[in-house]
Design a protein around this motif. Sequence first.
Motif, PDB file in Angstrom:
ATOM      1  N   VAL A 275       1.234  -1.076   0.114  1.00  0.00           N
ATOM      2  CA  VAL A 275       0.007   0.233  -0.144  1.00  0.00           C
ATOM      3  C   VAL A 275       0.811   1.123   0.055  1.00  0.00           C
ATOM      4  CG1 VAL A 275      -1.639   1.075   1.286  1.00  0.00           C
ATOM      5  CG2 VAL A 275      -1.889  -1.405   1.592  1.00  0.00           C
ATOM      6  N   LEU A 276       1.120   2.007  -0.639  1.00  0.00           N
ATOM      7  CA  LEU A 276       2.186   2.982  -1.277  1.00  0.00           C
ATOM      8  C   LEU A 276       1.172   4.443  -1.180  1.00  0.00           C
ATOM      9  CD1 LEU A 276       4.293   2.005  -4.608  1.00  0.00           C
ATOM     10  CD2 LEU A 276       4.974   1.385  -2.214  1.00  0.00           C
ATOM     11  N   LYS A 277      -0.052   4.353  -1.851  1.00  0.00           N
ATOM     12  CA  LYS A 277      -0.864   5.737  -1.271  1.00  0.00           C
ATOM     13  C   LYS A 277      -2.183   5.386  -0.824  1.00  0.00           C
ATOM     14  CE  LYS A 277       1.980   8.472  -3.286  1.00  0.00           C
ATOM     15  NZ  LYS A 277       3.420   9.430  -2.544  1.00  0.00           N
ATOM     16  N   GLY A 278      -2.990   6.593   0.234  1.00  0.00           N
ATOM     17  CA  GLY A 278      -3.957   6.341   1.159  1.00  0.00           C
ATOM     18  C   GLY A 278      -3.970   6.004   2.616  1.00  0.00           C
ATOM     19  N   THR A 279      -4.698   5.546   3.149  1.00  0.00           N
ATOM     20  CA  THR A 279      -4.661   6.317   4.290  1.00  0.00           C
ATOM     21  C   THR A 279      -4.468   4.789   5.443  1.00  0.00           C
ATOM     22  OG1 THR A 279      -7.372   4.699   4.840  1.00  0.00           O
ATOM     23  CG2 THR A 279      -6.949   6.940   3.592  1.00  0.00           C
ATOM     24  N   THR A 280      -4.239   4.693   6.311  1.00  0.00           N
ATOM     25  CA  THR A 280      -4.204   3.803   7.046  1.00  0.00           C
ATOM     26  C   THR A 280      -5.068   3.264   8.181  1.00  0.00           C
ATOM     27  OG1 THR A 280      -3.722   5.340   9.284  1.00  0.00           O
ATOM     28  CG2 THR A 280      -1.621   5.106   7.745  1.00  0.00           C
ATOM     29  N   TYR A 281      -6.699   3.358   7.291  1.00  0.00           N
ATOM     30  CA  TYR A 281      -7.381   2.220   8.088  1.00  0.00           C
ATOM     31  C   TYR A 281      -6.751   1.094   7.434  1.00  0.00           C
ATOM     32  CZ  TYR A 281      -9.492   7.227   9.317  1.00  0.00           C
ATOM     33  OH  TYR A 281     -10.484   8.173   9.335  1.00  0.00           O
ATOM     34  N   THR A 282      -7.372   0.101   8.340  1.00  0.00           N
ATOM     35  CA  THR A 282      -7.706  -1.007   8.183  1.00  0.00           C
ATOM     36  C   THR A 282      -8.737  -1.391   6.915  1.00  0.00           C
ATOM     37  OG1 THR A 282      -7.160  -1.902  10.487  1.00  0.00           O
ATOM     38  CG2 THR A 282      -7.752  -3.474   9.179  1.00  0.00           C
ATOM     39  N   LYS A 283      -9.929  -2.049   6.822  1.00  0.00           N
ATOM     40  CA  LYS A 283     -10.748  -1.226   5.926  1.00  0.00           C
ATOM     41  C   LYS A 283     -10.702  -0.800   4.774  1.00  0.00           C
ATOM     42  CE  LYS A 283     -15.676  -0.743   4.965  1.00  0.00           C
ATOM     43  NZ  LYS A 283     -17.081   0.914   5.100  1.00  0.00           N
ATOM     44  N   TYR A 284      -8.828   0.122   4.118  1.00  0.00           N
ATOM     45  CA  TYR A 284      -8.729   0.635   3.070  1.00  0.00           C
ATOM     46  C   TYR A 284      -7.812  -0.299   3.040  1.00  0.00           C
ATOM     47  CZ  TYR A 284      -5.376   3.133  -0.194  1.00  0.00           C
ATOM     48  OH  TYR A 284      -5.038   3.311  -1.719  1.00  0.00           O
ATOM     49  N   LYS A 285      -6.895  -0.646   3.933  1.00  0.00           N
ATOM     50  CA  LYS A 285      -5.740  -2.205   3.753  1.00  0.00           C
ATOM     51  C   LYS A 285      -6.771  -3.196   3.008  1.00  0.00           C
ATOM     52  CE  LYS A 285      -1.996   0.111   6.358  1.00  0.00           C
ATOM     53  NZ  LYS A 285      -1.780  -0.315   7.736  1.00  0.00           N
ATOM     54  N   GLN A 286      -7.471  -3.708   3.546  1.00  0.00           N
ATOM     55  CA  GLN A 286      -8.174  -4.725   2.860  1.00  0.00           C
ATOM     56  C   GLN A 286      -9.361  -4.760   1.888  1.00  0.00           C
ATOM     57  OE1 GLN A 286      -8.296  -8.216   4.504  1.00  0.00           O
ATOM     58  NE2 GLN A 286      -9.314  -8.083   2.008  1.00  0.00           N
ATOM     59  N   PHE A 287      -9.743  -3.728   1.928  1.00  0.00           N
ATOM     60  CA  PHE A 287      -9.461  -3.251   0.020  1.00  0.00           C
ATOM     61  C   PHE A 287      -8.555  -3.224  -0.698  1.00  0.00           C
ATOM     62  CE2 PHE A 287      -9.554   0.295  -2.712  1.00  0.00           C
ATOM     63  CZ  PHE A 287     -10.902  -0.253  -4.016  1.00  0.00           C
ATOM     64  N   VAL A 288      -7.593  -2.620  -0.532  1.00  0.00           N
ATOM     65  CA  VAL A 288      -6.537  -2.622  -1.345  1.00  0.00           C
ATOM     66  C   VAL A 288      -5.653  -3.989  -1.921  1.00  0.00           C
ATOM     67  CG1 VAL A 288      -3.420  -2.382  -1.695  1.00  0.00           C
ATOM     68  CG2 VAL A 288      -5.296  -0.865  -1.033  1.00  0.00           C
ATOM     69  N   GLU A 289      -6.530  -5.206  -0.932  1.00  0.00           N
ATOM     70  CA  GLU A 289      -6.094  -6.423  -0.856  1.00  0.00           C
ATOM     71  C   GLU A 289      -6.505  -7.096  -1.999  1.00  0.00           C
ATOM     72  OE1 GLU A 289      -2.585  -8.349   0.524  1.00  0.00           O
ATOM     73  OE2 GLU A 289      -2.132  -6.488   1.262  1.00  0.00           O
ATOM     74  N   ASN A 290      -7.713  -6.865  -1.475  1.00  0.00           N
ATOM     75  CA  ASN A 290      -8.635  -7.508  -2.780  1.00  0.00           C
ATOM     76  C   ASN A 290      -8.386  -7.198  -3.819  1.00  0.00           C
ATOM     77  OD1 ASN A 290     -10.038  -8.384  -0.103  1.00  0.00           O
ATOM     78  ND2 ASN A 290     -11.239  -6.929  -0.188  1.00  0.00           N
ATOM     79  N   CYS A 291      -7.855  -5.497  -4.099  1.00  0.00           N
ATOM     80  CA  CYS A 291      -7.913  -5.599  -5.608  1.00  0.00           C
ATOM     81  C   CYS A 291      -6.441  -6.608  -5.968  1.00  0.00           C
ATOM     82  CB  CYS A 291      -7.570  -3.862  -5.773  1.00  0.00           C
ATOM     83  SG  CYS A 291      -8.882  -3.060  -5.424  1.00  0.00           S
ATOM     84  N   PHE A 292      -5.335  -6.544  -5.364  1.00  0.00           N
ATOM     85  CA  PHE A 292      -4.507  -7.544  -5.367  1.00  0.00           C
ATOM     86  C   PHE A 292      -4.679  -8.532  -5.832  1.00  0.00           C
ATOM     87  CE2 PHE A 292      -1.572  -4.371  -2.542  1.00  0.00           C
ATOM     88  CZ  PHE A 292      -0.579  -4.133  -4.359  1.00  0.00           C
TER      89      PHE A 292
END
Length: 341
Positions: A275-292
């Motif tokens: 996660v190189l850009k964005g928020t520190t929220y866990t929900k956002y990180k999970q969203f990025v992981e789902n995109c990956f």
Amino acid sequence: MEEFLPKVGEDNHNYEHYRFVAEEGQQPLRVDKFLMNFVMNVTRNKVQKAIKDGSVLINDEVVKANHKVKPSDVVTVQFEFAPRKTETLPEAIPLDIVYEDDEVIVINKPAGLVVHPGHGNYDGTMVNALLYHFKNLPENSEGRPGLVHRIDKDTSGLLVVAKTEHALSHLSKQFHDKTSERLYYALVWGNITEDEGTIEGNIGRNLKNRLQQDVFPEGDQGKPAVTHFKVLERFMYVTLVECRLETGRTHQIRAHFKYIGHTLFNDERYGGNAVLKGTTYTKYKQFVENCFKLIPRQALHAKTLGFEHPTTGEMMRFNSDIPEDLQQTLQKWRGYTLTNK
């Protein structure tokens, strides 16, 4: 830095022998990770097996996986490997042929298909498929049948293949003279504020990681490279861009965009799988992981290919659809952007 190529041992086993001298600027790095950086196409399992077998040495001493490589260390490794095939054989691999005539073939390559045999990929490539589907293809200067250009294994999109010596010569000259047209779609990290721009800087092998290319803006190393880009869509923390190549260096788009601080989305080799850009929220990180998970590769697609037909002189232009994995990823980012504006 030195590298010894594969050879046969005294016990008639086949081995790859490598020797590396760590650069002066080398940061302490576990030897297993060091070897993953420097040995082309090696797998983690292969590295771990070599370490377990006592085949990895630093300064002539056997080491464990967690041993740290430091500046000036001499790292040697011996990998056992299956005998290399000396002949490239035809294989019944399906090809998505979008155009064919007596001179040229245009293929839409899926992500995951290696273009030609090489170290670690001696079969299962597009060239193996070409030999199955076509006869008497001309060989280029590297002995590869029909190939005019290539794209990376995990990049999808269009390639032109020559069916005759005349077509091979004519098309190769177009790519050399920069008269062919190549447009790529790339999803990159960060919000690119400019609507369009140009990235310039010599590209050559990274001095510390031979699997990466690096940009040398002073021009003291590498070869000149120019990438023009235009922003197509912005999604808060990532940007979809169209890239037009003026040159065709290895990993050109991937290296150039990392250089300007916009690494390709989920490009593991260049660090885009974090996660190189964005928020520190866990929900956002999970969203990025789902995109990956939707696009388990660098988000790069060779969308448009144009060239002058080698016989008729007609300018031909082909477009390919955005592949499903990239389409789904863009849709997720569109939804996220609308929800979080």
